[in-house]
Motif scaffolding. Structure first.
Motif, PDB file in Angstrom:
ATOM      1  N   SER A 119       4.327   4.386   8.942  1.00  0.00           N
ATOM      2  CA  SER A 119       3.589   3.506   7.791  1.00  0.00           C
ATOM      3  C   SER A 119       4.471   3.972   6.476  1.00  0.00           C
ATOM      4  CB  SER A 119       2.190   3.933   7.556  1.00  0.00           C
ATOM      5  OG  SER A 119       1.491   3.236   6.881  1.00  0.00           O
ATOM      6  N   LEU A 123       6.192   1.142   4.553  1.00  0.00           N
ATOM      7  CA  LEU A 123       5.470   0.497   2.826  1.00  0.00           C
ATOM      8  C   LEU A 123       6.340   0.790   1.780  1.00  0.00           C
ATOM      9  CD1 LEU A 123       1.782   1.992   3.552  1.00  0.00           C
ATOM     10  CD2 LEU A 123       2.641  -0.783   3.356  1.00  0.00           C
ATOM     11  N   GLN A 150      -1.358   1.259  -1.098  1.00  0.00           N
ATOM     12  CA  GLN A 150      -1.322   1.344   0.396  1.00  0.00           C
ATOM     13  C   GLN A 150      -0.307   2.743   0.709  1.00  0.00           C
ATOM     14  OE1 GLN A 150      -3.276  -0.056   2.476  1.00  0.00           O
ATOM     15  NE2 GLN A 150      -4.268  -0.978   0.584  1.00  0.00           N
ATOM     16  N   LEU A 354      -0.696  -7.494   3.117  1.00  0.00           N
ATOM     17  CA  LEU A 354      -1.599  -6.294   3.252  1.00  0.00           C
ATOM     18  C   LEU A 354      -2.584  -6.599   4.410  1.00  0.00           C
ATOM     19  CD1 LEU A 354      -1.855  -5.259  -0.332  1.00  0.00           C
ATOM     20  CD2 LEU A 354      -0.275  -4.166   1.433  1.00  0.00           C
ATOM     21  N   ARG A 358      -2.632  -4.087   7.503  1.00  0.00           N
ATOM     22  CA  ARG A 358      -3.893  -3.237   7.877  1.00  0.00           C
ATOM     23  C   ARG A 358      -4.163  -3.741   9.379  1.00  0.00           C
ATOM     24  NH1 ARG A 358      -5.861  -5.491   2.834  1.00  0.00           N
ATOM     25  NH2 ARG A 358      -5.780  -3.873   1.300  1.00  0.00           N
TER      26      ARG A 358
END
Length: 391
Positions: A119, A123, A150, A354, A358
Motif C-alpha cells: 500500500s 500510494l 492516505q 481514493l 479504499r
C-alpha cells in the motif's frame, strides 16, 4: 514445543511420580518383631514371696493380606498412571493448539507488513504522479494532500504491524523456550495460503475424535481406574490377619532350684468385621464409577460439537477464500486500475481515485483476514479431532 516447552516439562514429571506410586502400592507389609520379659519380680521370688517364674519371649508377627489389598492397590496405581498419561497427551494437544495460534499470529503479522508495504509503495508512486500533474497544473495541491494523508495512514499502520509481529514472535518464543536474545533471529517458513487436500468427511472426523482424542481416552481409562478403586475399597473391608510365631520362650526357674525351660508358641490375630467393613468408601467408589461414566458422556458430546463446529468453520472459510480470490479481488483490482487511469488522464478527481483505492484495500484486508480465519480453522480441525489431519 513437545521437548522444550517448560509447562509440558513440568507436567511430564507427573509420570515418573505415578510410577513411584505404583512401586509404593506394590510393597508388602513388614513383619513385626516383639520381645518382652514377663513376671519380673521387684526383688526376687522366694518361698515367702512365691511367683513367677520370670519368662522371656521373642515374637514375630506377620500380616497376611487375605483380601488381596496389595494387588488391588497396585492395579489402582497402574490405572491411575494410564489416566495421567492420557491427560499429559491432552496437555500436549492443547499446548500444540496454543502453538498453532502463535504460529498463525506471526504469519498474519508478517502478511500485514507485506500488505502495508504494498500500500505504501502504491500510494508513494501515486503521490509522485499527482505531484507531477500538479506541476503541470492538471491537479491541485489538495489532490496531493488527500493522497499524502492516505500514505501517512499506511505508514502508521506499518509501524503497528511491525510491533504486532514482534509481540507474536515473542509469544512464540516463550512457547518454544527460545532465549530472548535469539528471538530476533526467529524466522518462520510458512504461508497463510495453504492448498491442503480436503479433510475427511464429517462422520470420519467424529469417529477419529471419539477414538483418539486424549481427553476422551482419559475419561474412558478413568472408568477402569474408578472400578479398580471399587475393588480396592472392597479389599480394604477386612483388616490383615496377623500370624504370631514365638520361636523362643525362656522360663527362668533358677530361683526355685529347678531346671529352666524353653518353649515356642504359635497364634493368630483376626480382627472381627462387626462394625467397620469399609461400607462408606465402597459406596463412594461405586458412585465415582457412575460419575465418571456421566462425565465421559458429557465430554463425548462436547467433542462431537467441537468437531462439527471446526468442520463447519473450515468449509465456510474455504468457500469465502475461493470466492474472494475468484470474484472480489479481480473486480476491486479492475476498479482501482480504471480509476487510476481516469485520474492520470484528468477524467476523475482524487476523491474517486481514493474511493477506488479504499475499496481495493478493504478487499485485500478482507482477503487477508479470511485467509487467517481459514488457516486457523484448518489447525482447529486438528485440535478438535486429536489428529494432525491438515498441515
Amino acid at each position: 514445543l513437545v521437548h522444550e516447552n517448560l509447562d509440558l516439562r513440568s507436567k511430564s514429571l507427573e509420570l515418573p511420580k505415578s510410577q513411584a506410586d505404583i512401586l509404593t502400592a506394590s510393597l508388602r507389609a513388614n513383619p513385626v518383631f516383639y520381645a518382652d520379659a514377663q513376671q519380673v519380680p521387684y526383688g526376687s521370688y522366694s518361698e515367702k514371696r512365691p511367683g513367677g517364674p520370670t519368662q522371656y519371649d521373642v515374637n514375630i508377627s506377620y500380616p497376611l493380606d487375605i483380601t488381596g489389598k496389595r494387588r488391588a492397590r497396585t492395579v489402582a496405581a497402574e490405572r491411575a498412571k494410564s489416566v495421567l498419561e492420557a491427560q499429559y497427551q491432552d496437555a500436549v494437544r492443547l499446548q500444540i493448539d496454543n502453538l498453532y495460534t502463535a504460529y498463525v499470529d506471526v504469519l498474519a503479522a508478517r502478511e500485514s507488513i507485506r500488505f502495508t508495504d504494498a500500500s505504501i509503495s502504491g500510494l508513494g508512486r501515486l503521490v509522485q504522479t499527482t505531484e507531477a500533474l500538479r506541476r503541470q497544473q492538471e491537479r491541485t495541491g489538495a489532490d496531493v494532500s488527500q493522497i499524502q494523508v492516505q500514505l501517512d495512514a499506511a505508514e502508521i499502520e506499518r509501524i503497528e504491524a511491525e510491533e504486532a509481529l514482534r509481540d507474536a514472535t515473542r509469544t512464540l518464543a516463550v512457547l518454544l523456550n527460545i532465549p530472548p536474545q535469539e528471538v530476533a533471529n526467529l524466522e518462520l517458513k510458512g504461508s497463510l495460503r495453504n492448498a491442503a487436500p480436503t479433510p475427511p468427511p464429517l462422520e470420519e472426523l467424529l469417529h477419529i475424535a471419539l477414538k483418539e482424542r486424549p481427553d476422551v481416552v482419559a475419561y474412558r481409562l478413568g472408568i477402569h481406574r474408578a472400578k479398580a478403586e471399587v475393588d480396592l475399597a472392597v479389599a480394604n473391608r477386612l483388616s490383615d490377619v496377623y500370624v504370631l510365631y514365638q520361636p523362643y520362650t525362656f522360663e527362668d526357674n533358677s530361683p526355685f532350684g529347678t531346671k529352666s525351660s524353653h518353649s515356642w508358641a504359635l497364634g493368630v490375630t483376626v480382627p472381627l468385621p462387626i462394625y467397620n467393613r469399609n461400607q462408606g468408601n465402597i459406596e463412594r467408589a461405586r458412585v465415582t464409577v457412575t460419575q465418571t461414566k456421566v462425565q465421559l458422556a458429557d465430554i463425548e458430546r462436547r467433542v462431537l460439537a467441537e468437531v462439527e463446529q471446526a468442520a463447519r468453520q473450515y468449509a465456510v472459510t474455504r468457500t469465502a477464500v475461493d470466492r474472494i480470490e475468484q470474484r472480489l479481488l479481480p473486480s476491486a483490482t479492475k476498479i482501482r486500475e480504471a480509476a487510476t487511469t481516469r485520474f492520470t488522464a484528468g477524467e476523475a478527481d482524487a476523491f474517486e481515485l481514493l474511493n477506488a483505492q479504499r475499496s481495493y484495500n478493504d478487499a485485500v484486508r478482507q482477503y487477508r483476514d479470511t485467509l487467517i480465519r481459514h488457516r486457523r480453522s484448518m489447525l482447529r480441525l486438528n485440535t478438535a479431532s486429536g489428529r494432525r489431519i491438515l498441515p
